[in-house]
Write an enzyme that holds these catalytic residues in place. Structure first.
Site, short mmCIF file in Angstrom:
data_model
loop_
_atom_site.label_atom_id
_atom_site.label_comp_id
_atom_site.label_asym_id
_atom_site.label_seq_id
_atom_site.Cartn_x
_atom_site.Cartn_y
_atom_site.Cartn_z
N SER A 28 23.78 -17.82 -67.93
CA SER A 28 24.90 -18.61 -67.41
C SER A 28 24.51 -19.76 -66.49
O SER A 28 23.45 -19.73 -65.86
CB SER A 28 25.86 -17.69 -66.67
OG SER A 28 26.56 -16.95 -67.62
N GLU A 54 26.77 -11.89 -59.22
CA GLU A 54 26.62 -12.75 -60.39
C GLU A 54 27.59 -13.93 -60.28
O GLU A 54 28.63 -13.85 -59.62
CB GLU A 54 26.92 -11.95 -61.66
CG GLU A 54 25.89 -10.85 -61.89
CD GLU A 54 25.94 -10.24 -63.29
OE1 GLU A 54 24.89 -10.15 -63.92
OE2 GLU A 54 27.03 -9.88 -63.74
N ARG A 111 19.98 -15.74 -60.82
CA ARG A 111 20.48 -16.46 -61.99
C ARG A 111 21.85 -17.10 -61.74
O ARG A 111 22.44 -16.91 -60.69
CB ARG A 111 20.56 -15.53 -63.20
CG ARG A 111 21.39 -14.29 -62.98
CD ARG A 111 21.46 -13.43 -64.24
NE ARG A 111 22.17 -12.20 -63.99
CZ ARG A 111 21.59 -11.06 -63.64
NH1 ARG A 111 20.28 -10.98 -63.53
NH2 ARG A 111 22.32 -9.99 -63.39
N ASP A 112 22.33 -17.81 -62.73
CA ASP A 112 23.67 -18.39 -62.78
C ASP A 112 23.85 -19.56 -61.81
O ASP A 112 24.71 -19.54 -60.92
CB ASP A 112 24.76 -17.32 -62.50
CG ASP A 112 24.58 -16.09 -63.35
OD1 ASP A 112 23.89 -16.17 -64.38
OD2 ASP A 112 25.11 -15.02 -62.98
N ASP A 170 30.49 -14.72 -70.37
CA ASP A 170 30.81 -15.66 -69.29
C ASP A 170 31.14 -17.08 -69.77
O ASP A 170 30.44 -17.62 -70.62
CB ASP A 170 29.61 -15.86 -68.35
CG ASP A 170 28.95 -14.60 -67.91
OD1 ASP A 170 29.34 -13.51 -68.35
OD2 ASP A 170 28.00 -14.71 -67.12
N LEU A 193 29.81 -11.79 -80.00
CA LEU A 193 30.33 -11.53 -78.65
C LEU A 193 30.36 -12.79 -77.79
O LEU A 193 29.42 -13.57 -77.79
CB LEU A 193 29.42 -10.49 -77.98
CG LEU A 193 29.68 -10.16 -76.51
CD1 LEU A 193 29.57 -8.66 -76.27
CD2 LEU A 193 28.70 -10.90 -75.59
N GLN A 243 28.87 -17.72 -73.04
CA GLN A 243 27.71 -16.92 -73.40
C GLN A 243 28.02 -16.29 -74.75
O GLN A 243 29.04 -15.61 -74.91
CB GLN A 243 27.49 -15.83 -72.33
CG GLN A 243 26.92 -16.34 -71.04
CD GLN A 243 25.45 -16.66 -71.17
OE1 GLN A 243 24.63 -15.77 -71.23
NE2 GLN A 243 25.11 -17.93 -71.21
C1 FRU Z 1 27.32 -12.05 -66.12
C2 FRU Z 1 25.89 -12.22 -66.59
C3 FRU Z 1 25.18 -13.32 -65.87
C4 FRU Z 1 24.12 -13.74 -66.84
C5 FRU Z 1 24.87 -13.60 -68.16
C6 FRU Z 1 24.01 -13.20 -69.32
O1 FRU Z 1 28.12 -11.43 -67.05
O2 FRU Z 1 25.18 -11.00 -66.48
O3 FRU Z 1 24.67 -12.96 -64.60
O4 FRU Z 1 23.67 -15.04 -66.65
O5 FRU Z 1 25.85 -12.62 -67.94
O6 FRU Z 1 24.78 -13.23 -70.48
#
Ligand code: FRU
Length: 489
Positions: A106, A224, A165-166, A46, A43, A62
């Site tokens: 991410s 996100e 996050r991110d 992001d 899979l 990701q």
């Molecule tokens: C968005 C998310 C981010 C996170 C990542 C994990 O799709 O949920 O917030 O960092 O995917 O894969």
């Protein structure tokens, strides 16, 4: 749908041999893309770490190696000289420290001097599965791979929920400082962004405060993948609000929106000029990230994930899913954001296909509506059967200037409960469409970038036909492969 145990989802990849059979199997799917970046196995979600460094574009996604499941996430690395042709470059970041033991989540990239730095979320979970998100950094090494710093830059704040996050890192010239924008959730479950500041990239980070987005104090439960860029003097704030339904978006609770406005780093306030808009009106578009180091103050470059967090797609049965969208150019003109396909994508045209009602599996479609007919309704139905029935149907209603895309006519239906019909409202009458069709995705760019619509689509052999209303000129170009899907781990 296959059920995965936690152990299976969070399995660590020890050697390429662990997934070589899966790679062979995934590669045989009729839904593998021809000119879109897609997961080497398993899979992709992001886009991450998107930047241009010394003439090479770096993009990561990701990646969960094992199948169509959101489990242990890696950053998988692809590179490109021109954002059109891509090659696999192997794993970029692995979840191999205590700080990211359950995923390298991410993040973004920034160039400083000759160096390229990455900022990502280390998703740590303890034995009770309690999550601690760390903001971590890495630097591109001589061998072309990111090298992690031994320790995170900072951990989470306890006056917000675990959803922090991110990291999106930016440099502000006026302040001569770096800022990190972190997608977050307040303790009362409202989406927001936290801002950190530092004069150095790899040290000295302190919490500056919560971003105040005027009028958006209660908009979704978690924001996100925040991203901010200045284009032609306008600040563009992009984020993916989730845990909320928005008007006109059916049952979906995951969205990707933008605001145009002004960012004030003194007061940490973003003042929008107008309401939010959807970055893309399609069924499957999320977590878009702009590139850093674009080198043109009047242009942004953005890429999104063709997919949504809670959705399921037919290729799950084949143990893979997801794709990157085509990179897009962003411009701000007369107070509006325009999104157009990356310049140079025309290089992939591989001759014109006859506009005879058959649809190539990988093609670009150009539709120009006769100016004399632009006050009329219009229909374009892709992936119909030979008799014109079924398919992915786009209807333009001239009275309301709205395109409606309906996917209920496709043989393979998916995410039915989320909604299979969506509107794309326009400000101007429909005058043109530029559509990129690949084996499992369809992206519509409308009116020279006024709006976009991205969806997965999984046509069956009998569905490679289309119908179009009279009064439109249509051109179809077959598209060449542009992504070398080698098994590089
Ligand atoms: C968005 C998310 C981010 C996170 C990542 C994990 O799709 O949920 O917030 O960092 O995917 O894969």
């Amino acid at each position: 749908m296959r059920q995965w145990t936690q152990e299976e989802r969070y399995r660590v990849l020890h050697s390429p041999d662990d997934i070589s059979e899966l790679f062979e199997r995934n590669s045989k799917s009729v839904y593998r893309q021809t000119y879109h970046v897609q997961p080497v196995t398993g899979l992709s979600s992001d886009p991450n770490g998107f930047t241009c460094h010394k003439g090479t574009w770096h993009l990561f996604y990701q990646w969960c190696p094992w199948g169509a499941v959101h489990g242990l996430k890696y950053w998988y690395h692809v590179t490109s000289p021109d954002l059109v042709t891509w090659k696999n470059a192997g794993v970029g970041l692995r979840p191999d420290t205590i700080y990211d033991n359950k995923g390298t989540h991410s993040g973004s990239a920034i160039c400083a001097g000759d160096d390229l730095y990455f900022f990502y979320t280390g998703n740590h979970r303890d034995e009770n599965w309690v999550r601690t998100p760390y903001t971590c950094a890495a630097k591109l090494g001589e061998d072309g791979n990111p090298k992690k710093l031994p320790k995170p830059l900072f951990g989470p704040r306890d006056d917000y929920s675990e959803h922090q996050r991110d990291p999106k890192v930016v440099y502000n010239e006026e302040k001569n400082k770096y800022y990190i924008f972190i997608g977050a959730q307040t303790l009362d479950k409202k989406g927001t962004v936290l801002i950190y500041q530092s004069e150095e990239l790899l040290s000295g980070w302190s919490f500056a405060g919560q971003l105040n987005v005027v009028g958006f104090e209660d908009f979704g439960g978690m924001w996100e993948c925040p991203y901010i860029v200045n284009i032609s003097g306008t600040d563009v704030l992009i984020f993916s609000p989730q845990y909320t339904k928005l008007p006109g978006r059916s049952e979906s609770t995951n969205h990707n929106v933008y605001l145009l406005g002004k960012m004030d780093y003194d007061t940490l306030t973003f003042t929008p000029e107008s309401g939010y808009k959807h970055l893309d009106y399609g069924f499957d578009f999320y977590a878009a990230q702009g590139a850093s180091n674009v080198g043109d103050p009047d242009k942004g470059i953005l890429i999104g994930w063709i997919g949504l967090p809670d959705n399921h797609y037919p290729t799950e049965e084949e143990d893979w899913e997801g794709s990157m969208g085509l990179p897009r150019e962003l411009r701000v003109k007369d107070g509006k954001l325009l999104q157009t396909p990356i310049t140079g994508i025309e290089k992939l045209r591989d001759g014109e296909a006859p506009a005879d009602g058959t649809l190539p599996a990988a093609c670009e479609i150009l539709v120009d509506i006769d100016p004399a007919r632009q006050a009329e309704d219009f229909d374009l139905n892709l992936y119909t059967k030979a008799d014109g029935s079924g398919g992915l149907r786009l209807h333009y209603d001239a009275a309301s200037k709205t395109c409606t895309v309906d996917k209920t006519g496709l043989n393979k239906r998916f995410n039915m409960a989320v909604g299979e019909v969506l509107d794309m409202p326009l400000e101007n009458p429909l005058r043109n469409l530029r559509i990129f069709v690949d084996h499992s995705s369809t992206e519509y760019f409308v009116n020279d970038g006024e709006a976009t619509f991205t969806t997965h689509s999984y046509p069956e052999a009998e569905e490679f036909h289309y119908t179009v209303s009279d009064g439109a000129a249509i051109k179809i170009y077959k598209m060449k492969p542009s992504v070398k899907d080698d098994f590089v781990i």
